[in-house]
Design an enzyme around this catalytic site. Structure first.
Site, PDB file in Angstrom:
ATOM      1  N   LYS A  22       5.546  11.940  23.622  1.00 47.57           N
ATOM      2  CA  LYS A  22       5.475  12.035  25.083  1.00 47.57           C
ATOM      3  C   LYS A  22       5.571  13.488  25.541  1.00 47.57           C
ATOM      4  CE  LYS A  22       7.414   7.529  26.438  1.00 47.57           C
ATOM      5  NZ  LYS A  22       7.968   7.000  25.186  1.00 47.57           N
ATOM      6  N   ARG A  91      13.424   9.667  29.526  1.00 45.28           N
ATOM      7  CA  ARG A  91      12.668   8.810  28.617  1.00 45.28           C
ATOM      8  C   ARG A  91      12.791   9.322  27.195  1.00 45.28           C
ATOM      9  NH1 ARG A  91       6.681   8.010  30.919  1.00 45.28           N
ATOM     10  NH2 ARG A  91       6.883   5.966  29.934  1.00 45.28           N
ATOM     11  N   GLY A 100      11.262  -0.243  20.457  1.00 43.50           N
ATOM     12  CA  GLY A 100      12.642  -0.357  20.000  1.00 43.50           C
ATOM     13  C   GLY A 100      13.496   0.808  20.415  1.00 43.50           C
ATOM     14  N   MET A 102      15.003   3.584  23.336  1.00 47.35           N
ATOM     15  CA  MET A 102      15.586   3.322  24.634  1.00 47.35           C
ATOM     16  C   MET A 102      14.520   3.253  25.717  1.00 47.35           C
ATOM     17  SD  MET A 102      18.513   5.364  26.752  1.00 47.35           S
ATOM     18  CE  MET A 102      17.449   6.098  27.981  1.00 47.35           C
ATOM     19  N   ARG A 335      -1.452   9.401  25.612  1.00 44.13           N
ATOM     20  CA  ARG A 335      -1.372   9.430  24.142  1.00 44.13           C
ATOM     21  C   ARG A 335      -2.641   8.788  23.607  1.00 44.13           C
ATOM     22  NH1 ARG A 335       3.386   4.819  23.529  1.00 44.13           N
ATOM     23  NH2 ARG A 335       2.260   3.178  24.627  1.00 44.13           N
ATOM     24  N   HIS A 451       4.447  -5.097  27.365  1.00 45.23           N
ATOM     25  CA  HIS A 451       5.157  -4.836  26.115  1.00 45.23           C
ATOM     26  C   HIS A 451       4.603  -5.704  24.989  1.00 45.23           C
ATOM     27  CE1 HIS A 451       8.459  -5.588  23.187  1.00 45.23           C
ATOM     28  NE2 HIS A 451       8.692  -4.310  23.351  1.00 45.23           N
ATOM     29  N   SER A 788      -5.730   2.746 -18.614  1.00 48.24           N
ATOM     30  CA  SER A 788      -5.687   1.990 -17.368  1.00 48.24           C
ATOM     31  C   SER A 788      -4.218   1.733 -17.055  1.00 48.24           C
ATOM     32  CB  SER A 788      -6.439   0.666 -17.513  1.00 48.24           C
ATOM     33  OG  SER A 788      -6.403  -0.038 -16.282  1.00 48.24           O
ATOM     34  N   CYS A 856      -5.120  -0.705 -12.816  1.00 48.01           N
ATOM     35  CA  CYS A 856      -5.501  -2.114 -12.688  1.00 48.01           C
ATOM     36  C   CYS A 856      -4.384  -2.976 -12.120  1.00 48.01           C
ATOM     37  CB  CYS A 856      -5.969  -2.678 -14.026  1.00 48.01           C
ATOM     38  SG  CYS A 856      -4.733  -2.573 -15.346  1.00 48.01           S
ATOM     39  N   TYR A 876     -11.070   5.484 -11.305  1.00 50.37           N
ATOM     40  CA  TYR A 876     -11.344   4.227 -10.605  1.00 50.37           C
ATOM     41  C   TYR A 876     -10.047   3.495 -10.293  1.00 50.37           C
ATOM     42  CZ  TYR A 876     -10.572   1.672 -15.012  1.00 50.37           C
ATOM     43  OH  TYR A 876     -10.019   1.154 -16.148  1.00 50.37           O
TER      44      TYR A 876
END
Length: 904
Positions: A22, A91, A100, A102, A335, A451, A788, A856, A876
């Site tokens: 923010k 804020r 979650g 404040m 944002r 929310h 592998s 793998c 790979y």
């Protein structure tokens, strides 16, 4: 002296780690000359100091005073002045957007005296007392930690007594009475009066923001999103601008594109005569931006100009909070906005078409996790439908589950294996745990910026909001839609793409993206609407670009021809792991049992001969399906107990037969079998006679498999096919083990080739799944053509625990205590297991520079792990067929990320 406070004029968007998201974006908007109320930001560093020492650093209070006085001098007002008060909001704002934390506290600086000054200055008594009651309500809940229901229930009673449905219909007398009730509640719950000194209010709110970093719900979200726990949050102090000054004022949240679908155009919610959090809280259903255009054309036009400028500046979807104060627009936040998986792909592709970003940037803005969400099934539109009502499509997907009405129940039922849909009037940050546990979220109030909607989109959860016909009664734990009652535990289905809500469990069908991945673009476009067609084309465009950019090849783990065929249709460039023990489950298990328990060489040879034909057929079918592509065949690696009768059951069977006095060949066979099982019984079979040990100690077992594979390859060659097989030896810990198996395998390959008159060769390598193998890779590479990495077993042996045992016992506590941020079986433990992979890769290539390296384990399909394997230099990754598209996309993203990092 450490600088803890930055004016909005001092920072920019690149300082998120210091100023939080923010604060950095408020500074950026100020820098752009947009209408941002003056203010300042307290840094994340101050929060870390506070959390480390239990109190704010001494310099912080001084720096806040200096910043506050500069703000007061600039505006010509004083915080909480009784005649013309300066009021501020407080804020939280971490580097990552984080539900979650404040909630905002507005109107700090109001007290019994300054509320009268605010009334005089504004000429609106109702506005002043409404602002005061909001301060006490927000401050009481978020700073003093008084249960929010204390205030919301009192507000509901006031509205009921007045006979009105909305708080805007309460007059000044009602609001003054509410202030008294709220102040009494503070005194009753806290044992002290609501603080009247403006600076005390400010300091308490700042400390509360710092404390909110470690709330249970904040820690839960960080664990889920794997956000480091030590970062801390910034605090933003911003001059108040008021949206509750009558019909010419209001507050809103807007998106520069639809965050649910990715459509172009301005989207958002607006509430007239409202303050800050009213829109997000979902306590009143909102108006659209088109409605704002009718109410205030001038502000609407200015808002659209600002939105376009911000999207151009950030070159992405922007999420914007704004307030209109008596016809004047103020920007309170922007944002890069959260979006659904579908919107992410469509927006990225559209921004390329608009020449705002490159294809590489577009690829970096989507993720494998989002692609996986698009592969989930959708509701079958042709099935019988019991439509209850329709709300707002807030976050796409098809969610089916039992209705629950609070967060605790959602978690408890989900923990016991139930699928649930969390049903609420509106959600708030306290509901986070239940939202994580639920399959879907349904609310009666709120819009696309509520929310529930914002958090659900961020988590990829299905969500329907603003279902106005839905009457949720938390006390009786029911929801009503007309005469229909939904009781807790009743099954419901919600469609986050349409907003539809159904009674019962709706059947599902493959998603159009899944159809595209398996059958191609044209098949997915049959009958598709414009939105679906746009999504399919966007996914195809970005996945094709990822394939062009990636260095890592992508193979599949497949044990049957059917699995291999599906893998090939999903883009597999070969089979990275065929687990041959899976070919001997079911009816075939008895054949392996005979080999292992054979009492003589003749018995063993007879059992092996029976197996040879079956193995040859299996391998022929697999090689034919993957013709022209590499197929890595892992020789048998079963924990021995998987191929033997259960010891206890067999012992009981023999004991009961003997107790009954039975006799005969069946009992003799069981006794013989029990003696063999007792002889081979292992206390820890995962670390016992398995892998290369089983092959070396069971004569003919690996030879049988190599012969079957060789003969299958010869059959394909003689048929004009192009079989490409690789032999992988499991659980090697010593190079001598590999030498012994390799010598035998090469003899068999040569014999079979000569017998068939063909040229036959195959790479022979090993799985690196033991720490010793990783640490002696420079020696093992002498005898290996490839490595592998079997990261599942390597994780087990490195950590010293059995996955099957600890996932249900240890992991929940370890995640809760922060030992893990995620299971090391989901994402590779880069510091431990990953370090062994790095050592083995480096030392293997020191000995043999061109040795082929792959992985793998299922980590081969995990997005974060794929980036690690790219950085480590593997050739790979191999994963289950379903995860192949995810692996392809992430391998492309990993290449782009690596290029960006090297050029930075």
């Amino acid at each position: 002296m450490t600088k803890y406070v930055y004016d909005f004029t001092e920072g920019d968007k690149d300082q998120k780690d210091l100023l939080g998201g923010k604060g950095a974006n408020l500074a950026e908007m100020t820098k752009l000359g947009l209408p941002v109320p003056p203010g300042f930001t307290i840094t994340t560093e101050a929060c870390r100091e506070y959390l480390a020492h239990g109190s704010a650093p001494g310099e912080l209070r001084v720096q806040v005073t200096m910043a506050l006085r500069q703000l007061e001098d600039h505006l010509g007002r004083r915080l909480g002045d009784r005649h013309d008060p300066l009021l501020v909001s407080v804020r939280s704002g971490a580097a990552f957007s984080m539900p979650g934390m404040m909630e905002t506290v507005l109107n700090i600086g109001l007290n019994d005296a300054s509320v009268k000054g605010l009334a005089e200055e504004s000429g609106d008594d109702r506005f002043a007392w409404d602002s005061y009651r909001r301060l006490i309500q927000m401050f009481g809940k978020t700073v003093l930690e008084i249960p929010g229901e204390v205030f919301s229930d009192a507000l509901d009673k006031a509205k009921s007594a007045k006979g009105v449905a909305s708080d805007v219909d309460l007059d000044v007398d009602d609001l003054q009475a509410l202030v008294t009730v709220f102040k009494d509640a503070v005194r009753q719950h806290c044992g002290q009066d609501f603080p009247q000194h403006p600076r005390e209010q400010l300091d308490m709110a700042i400390d509360a923001v710092f404390d909110s970093w470690n709330t249970d719900r904040a820690r839960l979200y960080r664990r889920r999103e794997r956000i480091p726990q030590h970062l801390g949050t910034a605090v933003n102090i911003c001059t108040m601008v008021f949206g509750n000054l009558g019909s010419s004022s209001g507050t809103g949240v807007a998106f520069t594109r639809d965050p649910a679908t990715g459509r172009t155009g301005a989207y958002g919610d607006y509430l007239a005569n409202a303050q800050g959090e009213d829109v997000v809280a979902g306590i009143r259903n909102t108006l659209s931006l088109d409605d704002l255009k009718e109410l205030d054309p001038k502000s609407h036009k200015q808002l659209l100009k600002v939105m376009r400028r911000l999207e151009t500046h950030y070159r992405d979807l922007c999420d914007i909070e704004f307030t209109i104060e008596r016809g004047t627009l103020w920007m309170l936040q922007t944002r890069v906005g959260k979006r659904t998986a579908a919107a992410a792909f469509r927006i990225a592709s559209t921004l390329v078409d608009e020449n705002l970003i490159t294809m590489d940037e577009a690829l970096s803005r989507v993720s494998g996790s989002q692609l996986a969400l698009l592969m989930f099934p959708q509701f079958d539109r042709s099935a019988p439908r019991d439509l209850l009502t329709k709300g707002m499509a807030a976050s796409p997907g098809a969610a089916v589950g039992r209705a629950v009405f609070d967060s605790a129940t959602a978690k408890a039922w989900a923990d016991r294996g139930e699928h649930v849909v969390l049903v609420r009037r509106e959600t708030n940050p306290d509901d986070l745990e239940g939202m994580i546990a639920a399959n879907g979220i349904l609310t009666a109030r709120g819009g696309k910026t509520s929310h529930a909607a914002v958090v659900a989109r961020g988590m990829g959860k299905t969500c329907v909001c603003g279902a106005e016909e839905l009457d949720v009664d938390n006390t009786s734990r029911t929801a009503r839609i007309g005469s229909i009652v939904i009781n807790e535990g009743d099954e419901i289905s919600i469609d986050g793409s349409t907003g539809e809500i159904f009674l019962g469990a709706m059947p599902v069908v493959p998603s159009p993206v899944e159809t595209y991945l398996e059958s191609g673009v044209e098949a997915a476009l049959v009958g598709a609407d414009d939105e679906t067609a746009g999504l399919v084309r966007a996914v195809d465009r970005l996945l094709t670009h990822a394939d062009a950019r990636r260095r890592l090849a992508v193979r599949a783990n497949a044990d049957t021809a059917a699995d291999a065929a599906r893998a090939r249709s999903l883009g597999a460039q070969g089979i990275g792991l065929c687990r041959t023990e899976h070919m001997f489950l079911g009816d075939r298990r008895v054949l392996i049992e005979r080999v292992i328990l054979a009492g003589s060489a003749a018995e063993r040879d007879e059992a092996l001969a029976a197996l040879l034909t079956l193995q040859r057929e299996d391998f022929t079918e697999l090689l034919d399906t993957m013709d022209g592509l590499p197929v890595t065949i892992r020789l048998l690696d079963p924990p021995l107990h998987e191929f033997l009768p259960d010891r206890t059951e067999l012992a009981v069977k023999v004991a009961l037969a003997e107790a009954r006095g039975d006799s005969g060949p069946e009992l003799d066979a069981d006794r013989k079998l029990l003696a063999a099982v007792e002889r081979l019984h292992e206390s820890n079979p995962m670390l016992g006679l398995r892998g290369v040990r089983l092959g070396l100690l069971t004569p003919g077992l690996f030879a049988l498999q190599v012969r079957a594979l060789s003969e299958a390859a010869c059959h394909q060659l003689l048929a004009g096919k192009d079989p490409r097989f690789e032999i992988m030896v499991p659980l090697v810990g010593s190079v001598m083990e590999l030498h012994l198996v390799r010598d035998e395998a090469e003899r068999i390959l040569a014999d079979v080739a000569a017998a068939n008159g063909v040229s036959l060769s195959a790479p022979i390598g090993t799985m690196i799944e033991l720490p010793r193998a990783a640490l002696t890779a420079h020696r093992i590479a002498d005898a290996a053509d490839f490595f592998s990495f079997g990261t599942n077993d390597l994780t087990q042996t490195t950590w010293g625990f059995s996955r099957d045992d600890v996932e249900s016992t240890v992991f929940a506590a370890y995640l809760e205590k922060g030992v893990f941020t995620i299971s090391p079986f989901e994402t590779i433990d880069a510091d431990g297991v990953g370090r062994l992979v790095e050592i083995a890769a480096h030392e293997g290539r020191t000995t043999k520079p061109h040795i082929k390296l792959g992985v793998c384990g299922e980590h081969g399909g995990d997005p974060e792990s794929i980036h690690f394997f790219h950085r480590t230099g593997l050739d790979y990754v191999s994963c289950s067929p379903f995860r192949l598209p995810v692996a392809r996309l992430e391998a492309g993203r990993a290449a782009i990320t690596a290029r960006s990092a090297s050029s930075a």
